[in-house]
Each structure stands twice: as structure tokens, then as C-alpha cells.
Enzyme design. Structure first.
Site, PDB file in Angstrom:
ATOM      1  N   GLU A  96       0.823  -1.205   0.000  1.00  0.00           N
ATOM      2  CA  GLU A  96       0.000   0.000   0.000  1.00  0.00           C
ATOM      3  C   GLU A  96       0.852   1.248   0.000  1.00  0.00           C
ATOM      4  O   GLU A  96       1.969   1.248   0.524  1.00  0.00           O
ATOM      5  CB  GLU A  96      -0.841   0.053   1.275  1.00  0.00           C
ATOM      6  CG  GLU A  96      -1.769  -1.068   1.426  1.00  0.00           C
ATOM      7  CD  GLU A  96      -2.327  -1.118   2.836  1.00  0.00           C
ATOM      8  OE1 GLU A  96      -2.985  -2.109   3.140  1.00  0.00           O
ATOM      9  OE2 GLU A  96      -2.096  -0.186   3.613  1.00  0.00           O
ATOM     10  N   CYS A 109       2.899   8.160   2.254  1.00  0.00           N
ATOM     11  CA  CYS A 109       3.222   7.086   3.192  1.00  0.00           C
ATOM     12  C   CYS A 109       3.552   5.859   2.345  1.00  0.00           C
ATOM     13  O   CYS A 109       2.712   5.379   1.588  1.00  0.00           O
ATOM     14  CB  CYS A 109       2.016   6.839   4.085  1.00  0.00           C
ATOM     15  SG  CYS A 109       2.211   5.413   5.139  1.00  0.00           S
ATOM     16  N   CYS A 116       4.970  -7.980   7.337  1.00  0.00           N
ATOM     17  CA  CYS A 116       5.917  -7.637   8.411  1.00  0.00           C
ATOM     18  C   CYS A 116       6.036  -8.833   9.349  1.00  0.00           C
ATOM     19  O   CYS A 116       5.054  -9.509   9.631  1.00  0.00           O
ATOM     20  CB  CYS A 116       5.415  -6.417   9.180  1.00  0.00           C
ATOM     21  SG  CYS A 116       6.542  -5.908  10.501  1.00  0.00           S
ATOM     22  N   CYS A 120       2.936  -6.926  15.689  1.00  0.00           N
ATOM     23  CA  CYS A 120       2.337  -6.109  16.754  1.00  0.00           C
ATOM     24  C   CYS A 120       0.845  -6.431  16.848  1.00  0.00           C
ATOM     25  O   CYS A 120       0.196  -6.646  15.826  1.00  0.00           O
ATOM     26  CB  CYS A 120       2.534  -4.622  16.472  1.00  0.00           C
ATOM     27  SG  CYS A 120       4.266  -4.168  16.421  1.00  0.00           S
ATOM     28  N   CYS A 123      -1.850  -4.285  14.848  1.00  0.00           N
ATOM     29  CA  CYS A 123      -1.518  -3.901  13.477  1.00  0.00           C
ATOM     30  C   CYS A 123      -1.979  -4.944  12.456  1.00  0.00           C
ATOM     31  O   CYS A 123      -1.663  -6.134  12.584  1.00  0.00           O
ATOM     32  CB  CYS A 123      -0.004  -3.704  13.377  1.00  0.00           C
ATOM     33  SG  CYS A 123       0.545  -3.377  11.701  1.00  0.00           S
ATOM     34  N   CYS A 374      -2.114   0.866   8.652  1.00  0.00           N
ATOM     35  CA  CYS A 374      -1.267   0.110   7.744  1.00  0.00           C
ATOM     36  C   CYS A 374      -1.719  -1.337   7.591  1.00  0.00           C
ATOM     37  O   CYS A 374      -2.201  -1.955   8.509  1.00  0.00           O
ATOM     38  CB  CYS A 374       0.202   0.208   8.157  1.00  0.00           C
ATOM     39  SG  CYS A 374       0.663  -0.784   9.550  1.00  0.00           S
TER      40      CYS A 374
HETATM   41  N1  SAH Z   1       6.965  -0.933  11.230  1.00  0.00           N
HETATM   42  C1  SAH Z   1       7.044   0.459  11.396  1.00  0.00           C
HETATM   43  C2  SAH Z   1       6.365   1.252  10.304  1.00  0.00           C
HETATM   44  C3  SAH Z   1       5.038   0.764   9.830  1.00  0.00           C
HETATM   45  S1  SAH Z   1       3.727   0.896  10.972  1.00  0.00           S
HETATM   46  C4  SAH Z   1       6.538   0.874  12.750  1.00  0.00           C
HETATM   47  O1  SAH Z   1       5.956   0.044  13.448  1.00  0.00           O
HETATM   48  O2  SAH Z   1       6.757   2.023  13.121  1.00  0.00           O
HETATM   49  C5  SAH Z   1       3.313   2.591  10.802  1.00  0.00           C
HETATM   50  C6  SAH Z   1       2.550   3.204  11.974  1.00  0.00           C
HETATM   51  O3  SAH Z   1       1.161   2.770  11.964  1.00  0.00           O
HETATM   52  C7  SAH Z   1       3.134   2.807  13.301  1.00  0.00           C
HETATM   53  O4  SAH Z   1       3.304   3.905  14.163  1.00  0.00           O
HETATM   54  C8  SAH Z   1       2.077   1.863  13.791  1.00  0.00           C
HETATM   55  O5  SAH Z   1       2.156   1.715  15.120  1.00  0.00           O
HETATM   56  C9  SAH Z   1       0.801   2.477  13.281  1.00  0.00           C
HETATM   57  N2  SAH Z   1      -0.339   1.570  13.347  1.00  0.00           N
HETATM   58  C10 SAH Z   1      -0.355   0.259  13.063  1.00  0.00           C
HETATM   59  N3  SAH Z   1      -1.585  -0.264  13.293  1.00  0.00           N
HETATM   60  C11 SAH Z   1      -2.362   0.740  13.737  1.00  0.00           C
HETATM   61  C12 SAH Z   1      -3.733   0.822  14.147  1.00  0.00           C
HETATM   62  N4  SAH Z   1      -4.519  -0.249  14.147  1.00  0.00           N
HETATM   63  N5  SAH Z   1      -4.203   2.021  14.561  1.00  0.00           N
HETATM   64  C13 SAH Z   1      -3.402   3.119  14.546  1.00  0.00           C
HETATM   65  N6  SAH Z   1      -2.114   3.100  14.166  1.00  0.00           N
HETATM   66  C14 SAH Z   1      -1.583   1.928  13.762  1.00  0.00           C
HETATM   67 FE1  SF4 Z   2       5.230  -4.408  11.711  1.00  0.00          FE
HETATM   68 FE2  SF4 Z   2       2.849  -3.270  12.009  1.00  0.00          FE
HETATM   69 FE3  SF4 Z   2       4.417  -3.651  14.135  1.00  0.00          FE
HETATM   70 FE4  SF4 Z   2       5.076  -1.786  12.302  1.00  0.00          FE
HETATM   71  S1  SF4 Z   2       3.264  -1.768  13.624  1.00  0.00           S
HETATM   72  S2  SF4 Z   2       6.427  -3.333  13.257  1.00  0.00           S
HETATM   73  S3  SF4 Z   2       4.325  -2.815  10.427  1.00  0.00           S
HETATM   74  S4  SF4 Z   2       3.528  -5.264  12.855  1.00  0.00           S
END
Ligand code: SAH
Ligand code: SF4
Length: 386
Positions: A96, A109, A116, A120, A123, A374
Site C-alpha cells: 500500500e 506514506c 511484516c 504487533c 496492526c 497500515c
Molecule cells: N513498522 C514500522 C512502520 C510501519 S507501521 C513501525 O511500526 O513504526 C506505521 C505506523 O502505523 C506505526 O506507528 C504503527 O504503530 C501504526 N499503526 C499500526 N496499526 C495501527 C492501528 N490499528 N491504529 C493506529 N495506528 C496503527
Molecule cells: Fe510491523 Fe505493524 Fe508492528 Fe510496524 S506496527 S512493526 S508494520 S507489525
């Protein structure tokens, strides 16, 4: 020779193009000329490269091609005009890319990996899992596609906040930024980039040594180690007492403050205890804070907004928090535990921080109607496809 066998030169660094020309028996400066044709003049046709002689043009045309990724789907949020693009690469992998309006300009972005591996709990990308790294060329390709999609608006900055953990693809990410920022290439300053990381101590140190001038955003999300471990699987091996000093070193090297990304999750990270600990933590590092209200990744019935097939292959257990152990014992969270806080709770958290912390912004939930957290577009498309 068929197109499939041709070697794609799109995405090669300046050095890569010089090497390629030397391999074809030419002087290295021909590589610099090719670099300018492709990135500055956006030419994809070797036969039009007028400062090469016919023999060289024909040789390049026979052995190489210039293949950019393509946009296969677009979603636009009708209210805030955030536009999300599904970008497909030559092997069929998809990521994306989001263009977000910022006053009169646009922020891009972009993704750094297909999926990944970190996982997390909040995410959508984490639920999909890891497929592969993107090459430098595939990141440069997103940038060039985006620049062509901005119309009359200027591209203000680029954040590596799409799919993937950029620091697990460090070499390619840095090569992409160096190529895009090169005066002979696209001339878009490295300072206009922000690399967002989940917080990997060794990789942040490596990045510091590379002396890149881009901004760094740390996805902090919890100011307390035990709580962070319940949200982010990699937090245990990258404890805050090492992570914060590593980020501090990066800030000193780049000359810019670190952005602390902080997802507000109701009852979990939006508590007053967290607000107090976060305010204390900001004294240890030159930073600004970006608060992000949690964007749900499971629908109200608890169905994940992710490819059902893949979630069934073992990720349900991970989602329900039955995998990793934390140092304190309590189970990791799962997306079923997460809710977006009320506006009152968000305001209260921000108001506590505001006079105590250097700079606090609340990321307006742009693109919420097109699942712009994301990983969600790929997840939905894959789900629809099968
Ligand atoms: N892996 C990197 C970059 C990609 S994630 C990282 O974790 O920073 C990009 C951003 O989107 C991160 O700050 C992440 O925490 C946020 N993000 C992911 N899932 C989300 C969600 N469900 N609601 C709000 N922000 C989210
Ligand atoms: Fe990976 Fe999503 Fe965690 Fe960023 S927030 S490190 S993209 S799992």
C-alpha cells in the site's frame, strides 16, 4: 529476447548503473547519464536516450528494460481526500501507498516490506505476516508513482509508515533514500523522509553510523516496558532503557528531534499512569509526540480485517495472545482487547501532556473510511480475492 528475460535497471543506485555500463564495456560516466535519464527525465525507452550512440542504445534495449510498479486499485476517502493505492510489483506482490493531504501539499506514506514479521497486536500488517523485503527500486518506484499522482500539488514529505519494518530492510531503505535524494537523481532531500520503526536497538545504531539525515519516528505506544511487551513482540529484546539512548544518539547525529508515535488504546495506553510515564520519558530524549487514536483492525463482530486463510494458519492463536511470554508474566494482548478511546479520554490524555512535553500533536484519523491503518487495504483485497 523476451521482456521476461530482460534485466530491469529501474531501482539501481548510481553505483549500480556505473557497474552495469562498465560490464557492457563502457566508461562509468555512462552510468551517471543512464541514472539521469531514468530518475530525472523519467525515460523508460533506451532508444530515446540521445547521448548514447546507436550501438549502446540497441544493446541496452536488447538486454534491459525499465519496469516501474503499477497501481492496481485506488480508494479515496470522500471526506478528507486521503487516497490509498494498491501497488503491484512484477512478481505479483502488493503493498500500500497512501497520499495524505497536508494543507496545500501532500505527504506520501510508503511501504518497505511486503507484510511484516514483527506481529504487533494492534496492526493489520502484523496479522498478515512477512512475505519479502522490497528492493530499493520498488521503493523508488512508489516515490515516482506518487510524484506522478500528485497532480498540481507538491509532495511535501515521505514517511516510511506503510507495510513493513524499514529497519529490517535497512540497506535497501537507505539506498532508496540516497537515490531519491541524489542531485543526479530525483533531488528530493533526505531530510524530507521519516523512517518509522518499531524500535530495534542494533538497527538504530547502524542507521546512526550511516549518517543519514532523515527523520526517525519511534513507534513507542507504551512508556512502560512491561506494557510495551504485551503489545509489541520485539519489545522484550529491545528494552526501553537501551532503545531510548539509541534514539537519542540518532537525534544528535541527524540534528532533528525523534517523533514518538503513540497509539491511544482505550483502557490500555490512554491511562493517566501512561500519560505521566510518557511525560517523564520525554525528558530523556529530544522529541515530539504524535498521538494516534487506535484504528480498529477487527470488525465489531470480532472478524479480523485480514486474509482469513492466513489468519487461520496459526495467527488466531497469536491474536488471542497465547504465544510469546513477557518478562512480567501477563499475557500479550490481542486485537479483541482493543477499542478506540472516547474523545473525552483522548482530550484528557493530550491535555495532561500538553504543558509538560515539548510538542504534542494528535494525528487526525484521516482515511479512516478507507481503512488507512497500515496493512488494511492489502488485507481486504486479499480477503475479497479468496
Ligand atoms: N513498522 C514500522 C512502520 C510501519 S507501521 C513501525 O511500526 O513504526 C506505521 C505506523 O502505523 C506505526 O506507528 C504503527 O504503530 C501504526 N499503526 C499500526 N496499526 C495501527 C492501528 N490499528 N491504529 C493506529 N495506528 C496503527
Ligand atoms: Fe510491523 Fe505493524 Fe508492528 Fe510496524 S506496527 S512493526 S508494520 S507489525
Amino acid at each position: 529476447m523476451s521482456t521476461a528475460r530482460k534485466i530491469n535497471v529501474f531501482g539501481l543506485s548510481l553505483k549500480g548503473m556505473e557497474d552495469l555500463m562498465v560490464a557492457h564495456g563502457e566508461k562509468p560516466f555512462r552510468g551517471r547519464q543512464l541514472f539521469q535519464w531514468i530518475y530525472q527525465k523519467e525515460s523508460t525507452d533506451f532508444t530515446q536516450m540521445s547521448n548514447f550512440n546507436k550501438e549502446l542504445r540497441d544493446l541496452l534495449d536488447a538486454k534491459h528494460d525499465v519496469r516501474l510498479p503499477e497501481v492496481v486499485r485506488k480508494q479515496r476517502d470522500p471526506e478528507d481526500t486521503t487516497a490509498k493505492y494498491l501497488v503491484k510489483f512484477s512478481d505479483g506482490a502488493m503493498v500500500e501507498m497512501v497520499l495524505i493531504p497536508v494543507r496545500e501539499r501532500l505527504a506520501l506514506c510508503m511501504s518497505s516490506q511486503v507484510g511484516c514479521s514483527i506481529g504487533c497486536k494492534f496492526c493489520a500488517t502484523g496479522l498478515v505476516g512477512f512475505k519479502r523485503n522490497l528492493s530499493a527500486g520498488e521503493m523508488i518506484g512508489q516515490f515516482m508513482l506518487a510524484r506522478n499522482l500528485t497532480g498540481d500539488k507538491e509532495l511535501a514529505n515521505v514517511v516510511m509508515m506503510g507495510l513493513g519494518e524499514p529497519l529490517l530492510n535497512l540497506e535497501n531503505v537507505v539506498e532508496a533514500i540516497r537515490t531519491i535524494s541524489s542531485e543526479q537523481g530525483l533531488g528530493f532531500s533526505a531530510r524530507k523522509f521519516t523512517i518509522s520503526t518499531v524500535g530495534l536497538v542494533n538497527e538504530i545504531r547502524k542507521l546512526t553510523e550511516m549518517r543519514l539525515k532523515s527523520g526517525l519516528a519511534l513507534s513507542l505506544h507504551a512508556p512502560i516496558q512491561s506494557l510495551r511487551e504485551r503489545l509489541i513482540p520485539s519489545a522484550k529484546d529491545n528494552p526501553l532503557d537501551k532503545l531510548i539512548p539509541a534514539c537519542r544518539e540518532y537525534a544528535l547525529q541527524s540534528g532533528d528531534r525523534i517523533t514518538l508515535e503513540y497509539i491511544l488504546i482505550a483502557g490500555i495506553t490512554d491511562t493517566m499512569l501512561c500519560a505521566k510515564e510518557l511525560a517523564l520519558l520525554t525528558r530523556k530524549i529530544p522529541c515530539k509526540i504524535n498521538l494516534i487514536p487506535y484504528n480498529p483492525i477487527v470488525d465489531p463482530k470480532g472478524v479480523p480485517l485480514a486474509p482469513i486463510k492466513e489468519v487461520k494458519k496459526g495467527r488466531v492463536a497469536a491474536m488471542r495472545g497465547t504465544t510469546a511470554r513477557t518478562s512480567d508474566g501477563p499475557k500479550p494482548y490481542s486485537p479483541y482487547d482493543f477499542r478506540t478511546p472516547s474523545q473525552d479520554a483522548i482530550d484528557q490524555f493530550r491535555e495532561y501532556l500538553y504543558p509538560r512535553c515539548p510538542a504534542v500533536t494528535l494525528r487526525t484519523p484521516k482515511g479512516r473510511r478507507i481503512a488507512a491503518a497500515c496493512g488494511q487495504l492489502v488485507a481486504q483485497v486479499e480477503k475479497a480475492a479468496g
